[in-house]
Scaffold this motif. Structure first.
Motif, short mmCIF file in Angstrom:
data_model
loop_
_atom_site.label_atom_id
_atom_site.label_comp_id
_atom_site.label_asym_id
_atom_site.label_seq_id
_atom_site.Cartn_x
_atom_site.Cartn_y
_atom_site.Cartn_z
N GLY A 88 51.94 -23.13 -17.84
CA GLY A 88 52.27 -22.87 -16.45
C GLY A 88 51.70 -21.58 -15.92
N LYS A 89 50.93 -20.87 -16.76
CA LYS A 89 50.33 -19.61 -16.35
C LYS A 89 48.82 -19.66 -16.56
CE LYS A 89 54.39 -16.83 -17.54
NZ LYS A 89 54.89 -15.71 -18.37
N PRO A 90 48.08 -18.86 -15.79
CA PRO A 90 46.61 -18.83 -15.98
C PRO A 90 46.24 -18.07 -17.24
CG PRO A 90 47.28 -17.24 -14.31
CD PRO A 90 48.51 -18.02 -14.68
N GLY A 91 45.09 -18.38 -17.78
CA GLY A 91 44.60 -17.68 -18.96
C GLY A 91 45.42 -18.01 -20.19
N LEU A 118 50.28 -18.93 -9.26
CA LEU A 118 49.94 -17.67 -9.90
C LEU A 118 48.43 -17.43 -9.91
CD1 LEU A 118 52.42 -17.64 -12.91
CD2 LEU A 118 52.54 -16.29 -10.81
N LYS A 119 47.67 -18.50 -10.07
CA LYS A 119 46.22 -18.35 -10.09
C LYS A 119 45.69 -17.85 -8.76
CE LYS A 119 41.93 -20.89 -11.08
NZ LYS A 119 41.36 -22.20 -11.49
N TYR A 120 46.30 -18.34 -7.69
CA TYR A 120 45.83 -17.96 -6.35
C TYR A 120 46.86 -17.09 -5.62
CZ TYR A 120 42.49 -21.70 -7.23
OH TYR A 120 41.51 -22.50 -7.78
N GLN A 121 47.72 -16.40 -6.40
CA GLN A 121 48.79 -15.62 -5.78
C GLN A 121 48.27 -14.54 -4.86
OE1 GLN A 121 49.64 -12.23 -6.58
NE2 GLN A 121 47.93 -11.96 -7.97
N HIS A 122 47.08 -13.99 -5.17
CA HIS A 122 46.56 -12.93 -4.31
C HIS A 122 46.28 -13.44 -2.91
CE1 HIS A 122 43.09 -14.97 -6.15
NE2 HIS A 122 42.43 -14.65 -5.06
N VAL A 123 45.93 -14.71 -2.78
CA VAL A 123 45.68 -15.29 -1.46
C VAL A 123 46.98 -15.36 -0.67
CG1 VAL A 123 44.89 -17.32 -0.19
CG2 VAL A 123 43.72 -16.63 -2.30
N PHE A 124 48.05 -15.90 -1.30
CA PHE A 124 49.34 -16.01 -0.62
C PHE A 124 49.92 -14.63 -0.31
CE2 PHE A 124 48.99 -19.91 -3.21
CZ PHE A 124 49.11 -20.86 -2.21
N VAL A 125 49.80 -13.72 -1.27
CA VAL A 125 50.37 -12.39 -1.09
C VAL A 125 49.65 -11.63 0.02
CG1 VAL A 125 50.66 -10.13 -2.17
CG2 VAL A 125 51.28 -12.20 -3.43
N LEU A 126 48.32 -11.73 0.05
CA LEU A 126 47.57 -11.00 1.07
C LEU A 126 47.70 -11.62 2.46
CD1 LEU A 126 44.33 -10.15 -0.97
CD2 LEU A 126 46.23 -8.63 -0.37
N LEU A 127 48.10 -12.90 2.52
CA LEU A 127 48.34 -13.51 3.83
C LEU A 127 49.63 -12.99 4.45
CD1 LEU A 127 47.33 -17.27 3.38
CD2 LEU A 127 46.27 -15.58 4.89
N ALA A 128 50.58 -12.57 3.61
CA ALA A 128 51.88 -12.11 4.11
C ALA A 128 51.76 -10.93 5.07
CB ALA A 128 52.80 -11.75 2.93
N PRO A 129 51.00 -9.87 4.73
CA PRO A 129 50.89 -8.77 5.70
C PRO A 129 50.13 -9.15 6.96
CG PRO A 129 49.42 -8.40 3.85
CD PRO A 129 50.31 -9.55 3.47
N VAL A 130 49.20 -10.12 6.84
CA VAL A 130 48.48 -10.58 8.03
C VAL A 130 49.45 -11.23 8.99
CG1 VAL A 130 46.72 -12.17 8.88
CG2 VAL A 130 46.31 -10.88 6.77
N VAL A 131 50.30 -12.13 8.47
CA VAL A 131 51.31 -12.78 9.30
C VAL A 131 52.27 -11.75 9.88
CG1 VAL A 131 53.24 -14.41 9.28
CG2 VAL A 131 51.14 -14.93 8.01
N PHE A 132 52.65 -10.76 9.05
CA PHE A 132 53.56 -9.71 9.50
C PHE A 132 52.96 -8.91 10.65
CE2 PHE A 132 54.80 -5.22 9.28
CZ PHE A 132 56.18 -5.31 9.45
N ALA A 189 51.97 -9.95 -8.96
CA ALA A 189 50.73 -9.70 -9.69
C ALA A 189 51.00 -9.47 -11.18
CB ALA A 189 50.02 -8.48 -9.10
N PHE A 190 52.08 -8.74 -11.51
CA PHE A 190 52.41 -8.51 -12.92
C PHE A 190 52.87 -9.80 -13.59
CE2 PHE A 190 52.37 -3.96 -11.98
CZ PHE A 190 51.88 -3.44 -13.17
N ILE A 191 53.59 -10.67 -12.87
CA ILE A 191 53.98 -11.96 -13.43
C ILE A 191 52.73 -12.78 -13.73
CG2 ILE A 191 55.08 -14.17 -12.90
CD1 ILE A 191 57.13 -12.64 -11.25
N GLN A 192 51.78 -12.77 -12.80
CA GLN A 192 50.53 -13.51 -13.00
C GLN A 192 49.76 -13.00 -14.19
OE1 GLN A 192 47.18 -12.40 -12.29
NE2 GLN A 192 46.07 -14.18 -11.54
N TYR A 193 49.86 -11.71 -14.45
CA TYR A 193 49.14 -11.11 -15.57
C TYR A 193 49.85 -11.35 -16.89
CZ TYR A 193 45.29 -8.07 -16.91
OH TYR A 193 44.10 -7.60 -17.43
N GLY A 194 51.10 -11.82 -16.84
CA GLY A 194 51.84 -12.11 -18.06
C GLY A 194 52.55 -10.91 -18.65
#
Length: 358
Positions: free
Chosen positions: A196-199, A14-28, A113-118
C-alpha cells in the motif's frame, strides 16, 4: 472496499500526495482572495504587501519540519522580533491567528510527506496523541487566563532544559541500512514490503517486539517500543504548552523519542503526526473555547490579515514537502545539534520577553 483495493488507493494517494498537498494552498489562496473579508478598497497593492514573508516562512517551515518541532516555535518569535523591523508590531491575537493558520497547513503537508517516505510509526503516534490531547485542551483553556510573562518564563525554562539534554545526551543511534544484506546474508526480498506504499516501504514486528522498518528508498531501521513512561511524561508536559501557545509538544516530544532510542528519522516523522494533530486541536480550542472560560475571548476571522497568510500558507506547505528530503540527507549529529541551537535561541528570546527586555 477490499483490502487490495484499499492498498492500491493508499499507494496511489501517497505516490501523488505532493500533487494533492500542493493543490490545497492554491484552493486556500483563491478562496481567500475571492471571499475573505478585507478592508474597503483593497486592491493588488493590498494582496502583494507582504510578499517578502514567503522566503522567511519557507525557510522556517523547512527547518521546523526537518527536526520535527512545531512551526509556531519559529513563526511566533519571527512575527514578534523580525516582522516589526520590516513592517509594524502585531497584536497578540494576530500573532496567534497567523501562526495557527500557517502551522496547520505546513504540519499537515510535512506529515503526509513523512508517511509517504515510510518514516512514521503509526502505533506510537496514536498512543502519544491519545495521551497528549487532554493536556493540550487543558493548556489551551488555561491560555485565556495565564499571564504572558509567566508563560514565557516557563516555556523558556522548558526549552532551555531541552537544549541541554539535546547537547549532552548520547543520541548517536544507528543509521539506516541499505537493505542489501551483504554483511549478514539477508536479502532485500526478506525485508518488510507494504504494497500500500510506494517503493520498498514497510514494517514488521517480531515476537520479541523488535520493529524493523524500511523507508521508501530501502533504508532499514531497527528499534523497540520500550520507553512509554518517559515519552508519556514529556508529551503530557509538552501538550500543555502546545495548548497554551501552539508549540511545546514537538520540542519536548522529540527528545523523549530520541532518548528512548528510536532512530532519529523515524522519531522526527512520527513526531510530525503528533504535532500536527495536537496543533489542529489546540487551534480549535483557541478559536472556539474562549466562551468556556470566564473573561475568555474568541478569535475574530474578520480581522485576520489575509494578505499575510496568502504567502505564509503556500510557503509552509512547500517547506513541509521539502523537509523529509532534507532530514534524509542530514546525519544524526547535524540534526541533534540543530535542534539544540534552535531551542537555545528560542529560550533566550522567551526569557527576554518575560523580563521585559524585548
Amino acid at each position: 472496499m477490499s483490502a487490495t483495493s484499499y492498498q492500491q488507493a493508499q499507494k496511489s494517494f501517497l505516490k501523488y500526495q505532493h500533487v494533492f498537498v500542493l493543490l490545497a494552498p492554491v484552493v486556500f489562496v483563491v478562496g481567500v482572495v475571492l471571499g475573505a473579508p478585507t478592508p474597503a478598497g483593497a486592491g493588488t497593492g493590498y494582496w502583494l504587501e507582504y510578499w517578502w514573508l514567503f522566503p522567511f516562512f519557507l525557510l522556517g517551515a523547512t527547518i521546523v519540519n526537518t527536526v520535527g518541532i512545531s512551526g509556531s516555535a519559529l513563526f511566533v518569535p519571527f512575527l514578534i522580533f523580525v516582522f516589526p523591523v520590516f513592517a509594524h508590531p502585531l497584536e497578540s491575537q494576530t500573532l496567534v491567528k497567523v501562526g495557527l493558520i500557517s502551522e496547520s497547513f505546513g504540519l499537515s503537508s510535512s506529515a503526509v510527506a513523512f508517511i509517504q517516505y515510510g518514516l512514521v510509526d503509526r502505533r506510537l503516534a496514536v498512543t502519544l496523541v491519545g495521551g497528549a490531547l487532554p493536556f493540550v485542551v487543558g493548556g489551551a483553556l488555561l491560555s485565556f487566563v495565564i499571564p504572558d510573562p509567566l508563560f514565557h518564563a516557563l516555556l523558556g525554562l522548558a526549552l532551555l532544559t531541552a537544549a541541554y539534554l539535546m547537547f549532552t545526551a548520547d543520541l548517536s543511534h544507528e543509521e539506516p541500512g541499505d537493505g542489501s544484506g551483504e554483511d549478514d546474508g539477508e536479502t532485500t526480498a526478506s525485508l518488510p514490503d507494504d504494497h500500500g506504499k510506494p517503493g520498498a516501504a514497510g514494517v514488521d514486528v517480531d515476537e520479541a517486539g523488535t520493529v524493523t522498518r524500511v523507508d521508501r528508498e530501502g533504508g532499514t531501521y531497527t528499534y523497540t517500543w520500550a520507553g512509554y513512561v518517559e515519552r508519556f511524561a514529556n508529551y503530557c508536559v509538552g501538550g500543555a504548552f502546545q495548548g497554551l501557545a501552539g508549540f511545546g509538544v514537538g520540542e519536548l516530544g522529540i527528545i523523549s523519542m530520541l532518548r528512548t532510542e528510536l532512530p532519529v528519522r523515524v522519531a522526527i516523522g512520527t513526531n510530525h503526526i503528533v504535532v500536527a494533530t495536537t496543533a489542529i486541536v489546540a487551534s480549535l480550542v483557541h478559536v472556539f473555547g474562549g466562551g468556556l472560560v470566564p473573561g475568555g475571548h474568541a478569535l475574530d476571522l474578520a480581522s485576520t490579515p489575509w494578505n499575510m497568510v496568502v504567502f505564509t500558507v503556500p510557503a509552509t506547505v512547500i517547506g513541509g514537502q521539502i523537509a523529509p528530503y532534507v532530514s534524509n540527507a542530514l546525519d544524526t549529529e547535524t540534526i541533534k545539534n540543530g535542534v539544540g541551537v534552535i531551542f537555545g535561541v528560542i529560550a533566550l528570546a522567551l526569557f527576554l520577553m518575560a523580563t521585559g527586555g524585548l
